[in-house]
Design a protein around this motif. Structure first.
Motif, PDB file in Angstrom:
ATOM      1  N   GLY A 110      45.549  58.139  40.186  1.00 35.82           N
ATOM      2  CA  GLY A 110      45.268  59.594  40.589  1.00 35.82           C
ATOM      3  C   GLY A 110      44.190  59.368  41.431  1.00 35.82           C
ATOM      4  N   LEU A 111      43.052  58.057  41.553  1.00 31.26           N
ATOM      5  CA  LEU A 111      41.728  57.737  41.997  1.00 31.26           C
ATOM      6  C   LEU A 111      42.207  57.258  43.788  1.00 31.26           C
ATOM      7  CD1 LEU A 111      41.128  54.977  39.546  1.00 31.26           C
ATOM      8  CD2 LEU A 111      39.840  57.065  39.949  1.00 31.26           C
ATOM      9  N   GLU A 112      40.834  57.846  44.323  1.00 30.62           N
ATOM     10  CA  GLU A 112      41.286  57.564  45.929  1.00 30.62           C
ATOM     11  C   GLU A 112      40.982  55.926  45.768  1.00 30.62           C
ATOM     12  OE1 GLU A 112      37.814  59.291  47.965  1.00 30.62           O
ATOM     13  OE2 GLU A 112      38.280  61.513  47.013  1.00 30.62           O
ATOM     14  N   PHE A 113      41.961  55.436  47.763  1.00 27.83           N
ATOM     15  CA  PHE A 113      41.741  54.470  48.286  1.00 27.83           C
ATOM     16  C   PHE A 113      40.761  54.230  48.223  1.00 27.83           C
ATOM     17  CE2 PHE A 113      46.278  56.007  48.194  1.00 27.83           C
ATOM     18  CZ  PHE A 113      47.110  54.619  48.099  1.00 27.83           C
ATOM     19  N   SER A 114      40.099  52.729  48.361  1.00 29.30           N
ATOM     20  CA  SER A 114      38.928  51.930  48.573  1.00 29.30           C
ATOM     21  C   SER A 114      38.009  52.320  48.380  1.00 29.30           C
ATOM     22  CB  SER A 114      39.098  52.104  50.510  1.00 29.30           C
ATOM     23  OG  SER A 114      40.239  51.706  51.180  1.00 29.30           O
ATOM     24  N   ARG A 115      37.700  52.604  47.052  1.00 28.24           N
ATOM     25  CA  ARG A 115      36.416  53.407  46.507  1.00 28.24           C
ATOM     26  C   ARG A 115      36.527  52.303  45.236  1.00 28.24           C
ATOM     27  NH1 ARG A 115      35.862  59.401  45.895  1.00 28.24           N
ATOM     28  NH2 ARG A 115      33.491  59.567  45.012  1.00 28.24           N
ATOM     29  N   SER A 116      34.664  52.710  45.217  1.00 26.83           N
ATOM     30  CA  SER A 116      35.245  52.059  43.895  1.00 26.83           C
ATOM     31  C   SER A 116      34.252  52.295  43.096  1.00 26.83           C
ATOM     32  CB  SER A 116      32.440  50.982  44.441  1.00 26.83           C
ATOM     33  OG  SER A 116      33.461  50.096  45.378  1.00 26.83           O
ATOM     34  N   TYR A 117      34.736  52.387  41.410  1.00 27.52           N
ATOM     35  CA  TYR A 117      34.269  53.238  40.180  1.00 27.52           C
ATOM     36  C   TYR A 117      33.592  52.450  38.871  1.00 27.52           C
ATOM     37  CZ  TYR A 117      38.267  55.913  42.180  1.00 27.52           C
ATOM     38  OH  TYR A 117      38.170  57.415  43.574  1.00 27.52           O
ATOM     39  N   ALA A 118      33.062  53.658  38.629  1.00 31.16           N
ATOM     40  CA  ALA A 118      32.661  53.249  37.264  1.00 31.16           C
ATOM     41  C   ALA A 118      33.092  53.413  36.092  1.00 31.16           C
ATOM     42  CB  ALA A 118      30.929  53.356  37.170  1.00 31.16           C
ATOM     43  N   PHE A 119      32.986  51.944  34.705  1.00 31.99           N
ATOM     44  CA  PHE A 119      33.729  53.107  33.682  1.00 31.99           C
ATOM     45  C   PHE A 119      32.673  53.000  32.271  1.00 31.99           C
ATOM     46  CE2 PHE A 119      37.444  51.789  36.480  1.00 31.99           C
ATOM     47  CZ  PHE A 119      37.837  52.963  36.959  1.00 31.99           C
ATOM     48  N   THR A 148      39.433  50.085  43.929  1.00 30.96           N
ATOM     49  CA  THR A 148      41.183  50.560  44.715  1.00 30.96           C
ATOM     50  C   THR A 148      40.735  49.616  46.455  1.00 30.96           C
ATOM     51  OG1 THR A 148      40.504  52.963  44.871  1.00 30.96           O
ATOM     52  CG2 THR A 148      41.269  52.791  43.502  1.00 30.96           C
ATOM     53  N   GLN A 149      42.125  49.564  46.257  1.00 24.17           N
ATOM     54  CA  GLN A 149      42.581  48.672  46.959  1.00 24.17           C
ATOM     55  C   GLN A 149      42.457  49.659  48.746  1.00 24.17           C
ATOM     56  OE1 GLN A 149      41.195  45.289  47.938  1.00 24.17           O
ATOM     57  NE2 GLN A 149      40.329  45.500  46.124  1.00 24.17           N
ATOM     58  N   PRO A 150      43.340  49.501  49.644  1.00 24.24           N
ATOM     59  CA  PRO A 150      43.517  49.773  51.098  1.00 24.24           C
ATOM     60  C   PRO A 150      44.363  49.945  50.778  1.00 24.24           C
ATOM     61  CG  PRO A 150      42.128  48.401  51.690  1.00 24.24           C
ATOM     62  CD  PRO A 150      42.138  48.240  50.367  1.00 24.24           C
ATOM     63  N   ARG A 151      45.497  51.214  51.399  1.00 32.32           N
ATOM     64  CA  ARG A 151      47.073  51.364  50.659  1.00 32.32           C
ATOM     65  C   ARG A 151      47.578  49.770  51.533  1.00 32.32           C
ATOM     66  NH1 ARG A 151      49.071  57.459  53.015  1.00 32.32           N
ATOM     67  NH2 ARG A 151      51.042  56.398  52.211  1.00 32.32           N
ATOM     68  N   GLN A 152      48.348  50.053  50.979  1.00 27.98           N
ATOM     69  CA  GLN A 152      49.655  49.042  51.756  1.00 27.98           C
ATOM     70  C   GLN A 152      49.492  48.934  53.013  1.00 27.98           C
ATOM     71  OE1 GLN A 152      49.923  46.088  50.251  1.00 27.98           O
ATOM     72  NE2 GLN A 152      49.386  46.074  48.734  1.00 27.98           N
ATOM     73  N   PRO A 153      49.768  48.333  54.269  1.00 25.58           N
ATOM     74  CA  PRO A 153      49.773  48.594  55.359  1.00 25.58           C
ATOM     75  C   PRO A 153      51.656  48.812  55.531  1.00 25.58           C
ATOM     76  CG  PRO A 153      48.314  46.978  55.431  1.00 25.58           C
ATOM     77  CD  PRO A 153      48.899  47.384  53.586  1.00 25.58           C
ATOM     78  N   LYS A 154      51.913  49.801  56.229  1.00 24.49           N
ATOM     79  CA  LYS A 154      53.995  49.862  56.053  1.00 24.49           C
ATOM     80  C   LYS A 154      53.913  50.472  57.565  1.00 24.49           C
ATOM     81  CE  LYS A 154      53.776  54.444  53.526  1.00 24.49           C
ATOM     82  NZ  LYS A 154      54.209  55.169  52.841  1.00 24.49           N
ATOM     83  N   ILE A 155      54.778  50.201  58.001  1.00 26.62           N
ATOM     84  CA  ILE A 155      55.701  51.160  59.407  1.00 26.62           C
ATOM     85  C   ILE A 155      56.714  51.665  58.747  1.00 26.62           C
ATOM     86  CG2 ILE A 155      57.042  50.755  61.268  1.00 26.62           C
ATOM     87  CD1 ILE A 155      54.951  47.929  61.325  1.00 26.62           C
ATOM     88  N   GLU A 156      57.378  52.647  58.897  1.00 29.27           N
ATOM     89  CA  GLU A 156      58.798  53.635  58.153  1.00 29.27           C
ATOM     90  C   GLU A 156      59.031  54.258  59.494  1.00 29.27           C
ATOM     91  OE1 GLU A 156      57.666  56.679  55.891  1.00 29.27           O
ATOM     92  OE2 GLU A 156      57.970  54.970  53.741  1.00 29.27           O
TER      93      GLU A 156
END
Length: 287
Positions: A110-119, A148-156
């Motif tokens: 449930g985290l956001e893409f392309s964002r840094s987190y501290a735990f 977190t990494q960016p969303r996987q590139p995709k073509i639908e």
């Protein structure tokens, strides 16, 4: 990659840190970084970014430092002791899941893409190295980081768009994520080869594409489109083949899509849209 001493005229601290980030070699002042201090009680594997229906997630496997035994944390066991921060804000909208197996992993979803987190894993957490073993209690809080990494590139594509009447435009709806350049191959199939075309209505790799070009049809051309997109958001467009080709007469066609962002090998299947241009139709009635 390493830290070297440099003149203070170059770097204020005199310590130049060279590192790799997102396939780039970068330099920075070493004082801007925090030296990670591993826990003497709990160890963990580097956080791995994953993608799911709920968004991005970060997963790691925990183990006991003294014995090396993997630890099977349950979500309700670890949630009271887990704190997550990002860009100075407390993150509360997340879920925790445990993936059992030979290498147990705990995933925060449930985290956001392309964002840094501290735990922060707070002291007081109780755990066991085996069901019959006595409980251990974490005596010092642990801080660790992940991105977190960016969303996987995709073509639908829309698989329902298989028949395009001659009276309408040749429009194909397409949805993309993190695609900068869209490459399209359009082929017309030789109707005489339909009965023995093994690739008919299947997804095509580069090998299948070349086979049809050489033996079962003809290439009408290839073109590229630049897409104006926002990172990690879904982008919708209508691809108008009439802008690329003067005329698309009745027949069976296949459009094969690719992009440098997909990083597909030659043998991997590309997004493929089969369709027919026809002036024949059937109406059915009931009642």
């Amino acid at each position: 990659l390493g830290v070297i001493d440099v003149p203070v005229e170059l770097i204020a601290s005199g310590k130049l840190f060279t590192f790799i980030y997102q396939d780039q070699v970068l330099n920075a002042d070493f004082t801007n970084f925090e030296i990670f201090q591993p826990s003497k009680e709990l160890g963990f594997s580097p956080l791995r970014s994953v993608e799911s229906a709920s968004g991005a997630g970060l997963c790691s496997g925990f183990y006991d430092q003294s014995s090396g035994t993997p630890l099977n944390f349950q979500p309700d066991q670890i949630l009271p002791y887990l704190r997550i921060f990002s860009e100075g804000e407390v993150i509360s909208n997340f879920s925790v899941a445990f993936n059992d197996g030979t290498s147990p992993q705990l995933c925060v979803n449930g985290l956001e893409f392309s964002r840094s987190y501290a735990f922060n894993l707070l002291q007081g957490l109780s755990y066991k190295t085996c069901p019959a073993c006595p409980s251990k209690v974490l005596s010092e809080s642990i801080k660790f980081y992940g991105q977190t990494q960016p969303r996987q590139p995709k073509i639908e594509l829309d698989p329902s768009k298989t028949i395009l009447p001659l009276a309408s435009k040749v429009l194909l709806p397409i949805r993309t994520v993190n695609i900068k350049t869209l490459e399209v191959d359009l082929l017309r199939i030789d109707e005489r080869s339909v009965s023995n075309l093994g690739y008919l209505y299947e997804g095509l790799s580069n090998y299948g594409l070349d086979y049809i070009k050489d033996w079962k049809g003809e290439s009408l051309g290839k073109f590229s489109l630049s897409i104006d997109f926002k990172e990690n958001e879904e982008n919708s467009l209508q691809l108008d083949f009439a802008k690329q080709f003067n005329e698309i007469p009745p027949g069976i066609y296949v459009a094969v899509f690719d992009s440098p962002e997909l990083r597909l090998a030659g043998w991997e299947t590309r997004p493929t849209q089969w369709f027919q241009r026809t002036n024949l139709g059937i109406n059915s009635y009931s009642g």
